[in-house]
Design a protein around this motif. Structure first.
Motif, PDB file in Angstrom:
ATOM      1  N   ALA A 180       0.801  -1.220   0.360  1.00  0.00           N
ATOM      2  CA  ALA A 180      -0.007  -0.032  -0.234  1.00  0.00           C
ATOM      3  C   ALA A 180       0.982   1.141   0.001  1.00  0.00           C
ATOM      4  CB  ALA A 180      -0.738  -0.187   0.887  1.00  0.00           C
ATOM      5  N   SER A 181       0.568   2.375  -0.389  1.00  0.00           N
ATOM      6  CA  SER A 181       1.104   3.377  -0.691  1.00  0.00           C
ATOM      7  C   SER A 181      -0.099   4.674  -0.460  1.00  0.00           C
ATOM      8  CB  SER A 181       2.123   3.569  -1.910  1.00  0.00           C
ATOM      9  OG  SER A 181       1.557   3.276  -3.055  1.00  0.00           O
ATOM     10  N   GLU A 182       0.737   5.734  -0.638  1.00  0.00           N
ATOM     11  CA  GLU A 182       0.204   7.374  -0.682  1.00  0.00           C
ATOM     12  C   GLU A 182       1.634   7.984  -1.168  1.00  0.00           C
ATOM     13  OE1 GLU A 182      -2.530   8.928   1.473  1.00  0.00           O
ATOM     14  OE2 GLU A 182      -3.796   7.077   1.647  1.00  0.00           O
ATOM     15  N   THR A 183       0.672   9.262  -1.942  1.00  0.00           N
ATOM     16  CA  THR A 183       2.385  10.768  -1.990  1.00  0.00           C
ATOM     17  C   THR A 183       1.724  12.148  -2.184  1.00  0.00           C
ATOM     18  OG1 THR A 183       2.874   9.138  -4.013  1.00  0.00           O
ATOM     19  CG2 THR A 183       3.178  11.618  -4.034  1.00  0.00           C
ATOM     20  N   VAL A 184       2.235  12.658  -0.999  1.00  0.00           N
ATOM     21  CA  VAL A 184       1.264  13.968  -0.490  1.00  0.00           C
ATOM     22  C   VAL A 184       2.839  14.986  -0.992  1.00  0.00           C
ATOM     23  CG1 VAL A 184       0.911  12.575   1.721  1.00  0.00           C
ATOM     24  CG2 VAL A 184       3.227  13.215   1.456  1.00  0.00           C
ATOM     25  N   PRO A 185       1.993  16.210  -1.803  1.00  0.00           N
ATOM     26  CA  PRO A 185       2.447  17.155  -1.899  1.00  0.00           C
ATOM     27  C   PRO A 185       3.757  17.559  -1.287  1.00  0.00           C
ATOM     28  CG  PRO A 185       0.322  17.984  -2.400  1.00  0.00           C
ATOM     29  CD  PRO A 185       0.543  16.487  -1.485  1.00  0.00           C
ATOM     30  N   VAL A 186       4.254  16.950  -0.275  1.00  0.00           N
ATOM     31  CA  VAL A 186       4.622  18.038   0.916  1.00  0.00           C
ATOM     32  C   VAL A 186       5.981  16.967   1.110  1.00  0.00           C
ATOM     33  CG1 VAL A 186       5.152  17.670   3.412  1.00  0.00           C
ATOM     34  CG2 VAL A 186       2.490  18.019   2.720  1.00  0.00           C
ATOM     35  N   GLY A 187       7.405  18.360   1.005  1.00  0.00           N
ATOM     36  CA  GLY A 187       8.802  18.346   0.512  1.00  0.00           C
ATOM     37  C   GLY A 187      10.058  18.970   1.365  1.00  0.00           C
ATOM     38  N   GLY A 188      11.194  19.434   0.959  1.00  0.00           N
ATOM     39  CA  GLY A 188      11.668  19.903   2.185  1.00  0.00           C
ATOM     40  C   GLY A 188      10.939  21.895   1.199  1.00  0.00           C
ATOM     41  N   GLU A 189      10.993  21.806  -0.095  1.00  0.00           N
ATOM     42  CA  GLU A 189      10.793  23.257  -0.640  1.00  0.00           C
ATOM     43  C   GLU A 189      10.120  24.198   0.921  1.00  0.00           C
ATOM     44  OE1 GLU A 189      10.306  22.803  -4.918  1.00  0.00           O
ATOM     45  OE2 GLU A 189      12.698  21.680  -5.140  1.00  0.00           O
ATOM     46  N   ILE A 190       8.811  22.789   0.439  1.00  0.00           N
ATOM     47  CA  ILE A 190       7.559  23.451   0.665  1.00  0.00           C
ATOM     48  C   ILE A 190       7.109  23.957   2.225  1.00  0.00           C
ATOM     49  CG2 ILE A 190       4.808  23.172   1.553  1.00  0.00           C
ATOM     50  CD1 ILE A 190       4.715  20.903  -0.860  1.00  0.00           C
ATOM     51  N   ILE A 191       8.695  23.032   3.079  1.00  0.00           N
ATOM     52  CA  ILE A 191       9.006  23.487   4.036  1.00  0.00           C
ATOM     53  C   ILE A 191       9.450  25.033   4.111  1.00  0.00           C
ATOM     54  CG2 ILE A 191      10.020  22.298   6.235  1.00  0.00           C
ATOM     55  CD1 ILE A 191       8.963  20.005   5.168  1.00  0.00           C
ATOM     56  N   ASP A 192      10.300  24.698   3.118  1.00  0.00           N
ATOM     57  CA  ASP A 192      11.152  26.151   3.348  1.00  0.00           C
ATOM     58  C   ASP A 192      10.358  27.266   3.207  1.00  0.00           C
ATOM     59  OD1 ASP A 192      13.558  24.419   3.644  1.00  0.00           O
ATOM     60  OD2 ASP A 192      14.517  24.594   1.469  1.00  0.00           O
ATOM     61  N   MET A 262       1.527  14.978   5.911  1.00  0.00           N
ATOM     62  CA  MET A 262       2.712  13.240   5.761  1.00  0.00           C
ATOM     63  C   MET A 262       1.725  12.200   6.646  1.00  0.00           C
ATOM     64  SD  MET A 262       6.985  13.347   6.082  1.00  0.00           S
ATOM     65  CE  MET A 262       6.998  14.271   5.103  1.00  0.00           C
ATOM     66  N   VAL A 263       1.381  13.301   8.352  1.00  0.00           N
ATOM     67  CA  VAL A 263       0.747  12.104   8.522  1.00  0.00           C
ATOM     68  C   VAL A 263      -0.608  11.266   8.716  1.00  0.00           C
ATOM     69  CG1 VAL A 263      -0.346  11.641  11.847  1.00  0.00           C
ATOM     70  CG2 VAL A 263       1.649  13.464  10.829  1.00  0.00           C
ATOM     71  N   ASP A 264      -1.953  12.072   7.711  1.00  0.00           N
ATOM     72  CA  ASP A 264      -2.678  11.352   7.177  1.00  0.00           C
ATOM     73  C   ASP A 264      -2.390  10.197   6.400  1.00  0.00           C
ATOM     74  OD1 ASP A 264      -4.217  13.240   8.867  1.00  0.00           O
ATOM     75  OD2 ASP A 264      -4.311  15.181   6.999  1.00  0.00           O
ATOM     76  N   ALA A 265      -1.449  10.915   5.473  1.00  0.00           N
ATOM     77  CA  ALA A 265      -0.687  10.285   4.400  1.00  0.00           C
ATOM     78  C   ALA A 265      -0.219   7.877   5.498  1.00  0.00           C
ATOM     79  CB  ALA A 265       0.318  10.483   3.459  1.00  0.00           C
ATOM     80  N   ILE A 266       0.483   8.927   5.952  1.00  0.00           N
ATOM     81  CA  ILE A 266       0.560   6.727   7.493  1.00  0.00           C
ATOM     82  C   ILE A 266      -0.630   6.173   7.873  1.00  0.00           C
ATOM     83  CG2 ILE A 266       1.829   6.371   8.541  1.00  0.00           C
ATOM     84  CD1 ILE A 266       3.776   8.239   8.954  1.00  0.00           C
ATOM     85  N   ARG A 267      -1.428   7.434   8.510  1.00  0.00           N
ATOM     86  CA  ARG A 267      -2.345   6.818   8.613  1.00  0.00           C
ATOM     87  C   ARG A 267      -3.838   5.976   7.122  1.00  0.00           C
ATOM     88  NH1 ARG A 267      -4.211  11.755  12.587  1.00  0.00           N
ATOM     89  NH2 ARG A 267      -2.873  11.438  14.352  1.00  0.00           N
ATOM     90  N   GLY A 268      -3.652   6.940   6.461  1.00  0.00           N
ATOM     91  CA  GLY A 268      -4.323   6.238   5.814  1.00  0.00           C
ATOM     92  C   GLY A 268      -3.327   4.706   4.760  1.00  0.00           C
ATOM     93  N   VAL A 269      -2.413   4.858   5.000  1.00  0.00           N
ATOM     94  CA  VAL A 269      -1.985   3.813   4.665  1.00  0.00           C
ATOM     95  C   VAL A 269      -1.641   2.127   5.687  1.00  0.00           C
ATOM     96  CG1 VAL A 269       1.068   2.574   3.803  1.00  0.00           C
ATOM     97  CG2 VAL A 269       0.168   4.396   3.278  1.00  0.00           C
ATOM     98  N   LEU A 270      -1.918   2.903   6.685  1.00  0.00           N
ATOM     99  CA  LEU A 270      -2.137   1.868   7.449  1.00  0.00           C
ATOM    100  C   LEU A 270      -3.203   1.255   7.545  1.00  0.00           C
ATOM    101  CD1 LEU A 270      -0.171   3.696  10.928  1.00  0.00           C
ATOM    102  CD2 LEU A 270       0.217   1.284   8.978  1.00  0.00           C
ATOM    103  N   ARG A 271      -4.331   2.159   7.947  1.00  0.00           N
ATOM    104  CA  ARG A 271      -6.241   2.037   6.690  1.00  0.00           C
ATOM    105  C   ARG A 271      -6.501   0.675   5.691  1.00  0.00           C
ATOM    106  NH1 ARG A 271      -7.619   7.174   8.566  1.00  0.00           N
ATOM    107  NH2 ARG A 271      -7.106   7.712   6.947  1.00  0.00           N
ATOM    108  N   GLN A 272      -5.367   0.813   4.830  1.00  0.00           N
ATOM    109  CA  GLN A 272      -5.278  -0.262   3.432  1.00  0.00           C
ATOM    110  C   GLN A 272      -4.728  -1.514   3.476  1.00  0.00           C
ATOM    111  OE1 GLN A 272      -3.761   1.631  -0.354  1.00  0.00           O
ATOM    112  NE2 GLN A 272      -4.040   3.935   0.939  1.00  0.00           N
TER     113      GLN A 272
END
Length: 342
Positions: A180-192, A262-272
């Motif tokens: 199972a996998s999910e992709t989120v548009p959050v990375g180092g550039e957005i955090i910067d 990112m936390v929401d993506a982890i929870r979504g993957v665990l639900r799958q």
């Protein structure tokens, strides 16, 4: 995108084209290129001015006729010609001569999970234009899991979070495949950008791009009890150079909202996942890889949000290319699963 270890063992070069950095692994030599994915080009003549670190240092400092280009975005080649020219300049003559001598030379390249056919084609054309006669595509999540030392070939669940410059990928692997996998548009550039916006709002300071990483470093290595870091920039109202002492806790609070995705993506993957796989993950935890995995407080935030152990790979930035290199060298052995004879 399924490729066997036998096919990979015939490859001589492994390439990880990242949005932030490009890495090249040469069989029997290891990583020979680890440079920023940046090219400075003269818009009048089309000539390359600089590639890699020299080009990155030019960001925000060039005249109108010189433009700094990033040919890779989110692990996807968005400018094939410029990516090819960048690779030619980075790898030097050694690989180019080898490719000319061996017309059947093969290369392997990491591409994002569930990459579209056009994305795959762009990666292939970039390397075939360099001289490779065959290009094998490998899922960057599997390569990074191998490079971080996870037992991906075992019938047990392992979770990996790959924190890139533009996107982050979350996946659960078992038996050498992604469950199972999910992709989120959050990375180092957005955090910067969140850090830069925070300093503009709270301190009326425009922060240079080159000053964001030192701020992250100051936050991560600050001694116990030290809650401030000194940063410099341009005053919003006067335009003059100014230094301020920034509360590191305030910066951590500013980057928390984008990290919740990112936390929401982890929870979504665990639900799958099936309960048995989740039980494995409760003990084994989460492995963080990628250039943004070293963000201060990221591992502790994920640990608090999920209640699972969170580990950062020993060298998170190079896990993907090192894992791909291990597969080229034959250091990975998947379980041999033959159909049962009747």
């Amino acid at each position: 995108m399924t490729v066997s270890l036998e096919q990979l063992s015939r490859c001589s070069v492994a390439v990880d084209l990242g949005a932030a950095r490009t890495r090249v692994y040469l069989k029997r030599f290891g990583v020979i290129v680890d440079a920023p994915s940046a090219v400075a080009v003269n818009t009048r003549s089309g000539a390359l001015i600089a590639v890699g670190a020299p080009a990155e240092r030019m960001v925000g400092r060039t005249p109108e006729h010189i433009r700094v280009v990033r040919p890779v975005s989110g692990g996807t080649v968005v400018d094939i010609d410029m990516a090819r020219r960048m690779l030619r300049a980075l790898v030097g003559d050694r690989i180019r001569r080898a490719w000319r001598r061996k017309p059947m030379l093969r290369a392997a390249v990491c591409i994002p999970h569930d990459a579209e056919p056009l994305v795959q084609r762009a990666a292939i054309e970039t390397l075939t234009g360099m001289g490779a006669r065959r290009v094998e595509l490998v899922d960057s999540l599997i390569a990074a899991a191998v490079g971080s030392g996870l037992p991906v070939e075992e019938p047990e669940a392992t979770m990996i979070v790959m924190c890139g410059a533009a996107t982050s990928h979350v996946a659960v692997l078992s038996l050498g495949s992604i469950v199972a996998s999910e992709t989120v548009p959050v990375g180092g550039e957005i955090i910067d950008r969140a850090v830069i916006q925070h300093l503009r709002n709270q301190h009326e300071l425009m922060l240079p791009n080159q000053a964001v990483h030192p701020l992250h470093l100051a936050m991560s290595v600050a001694p116990p009890g030290q809650t401030e870091a000194e940063v410099y920039g341009r005053d919003v109202s006067t335009g003059l150079f100014r230094t301020v002492n920034v509360d590191t806790e305030g910066v951590r609070a500013a980057i928390r909202p984008p990290l919740t995705a990112m936390v929401d993506a982890i929870r979504g993957v665990l639900r799958q996942c099936q309960p048995d796989l989740v039980a494995d993950l409760a003990d084994r935890g989460i492995m963080l890889v990628g250039g943004s995995a070293m963000l201060p407080g990221l591992d502790s935030m994920l640990r608090q949000a999920t209640g699972m152990p969170v580990h950062v790979a020993e060298q998170p930035a190079v896990c993907a290319v090192e894992g791909l290199g291990a597969m080229l060298e034959g250091r990975v052995r998947l379980l041999h699963r033959d159909p049962l004879s009747r």
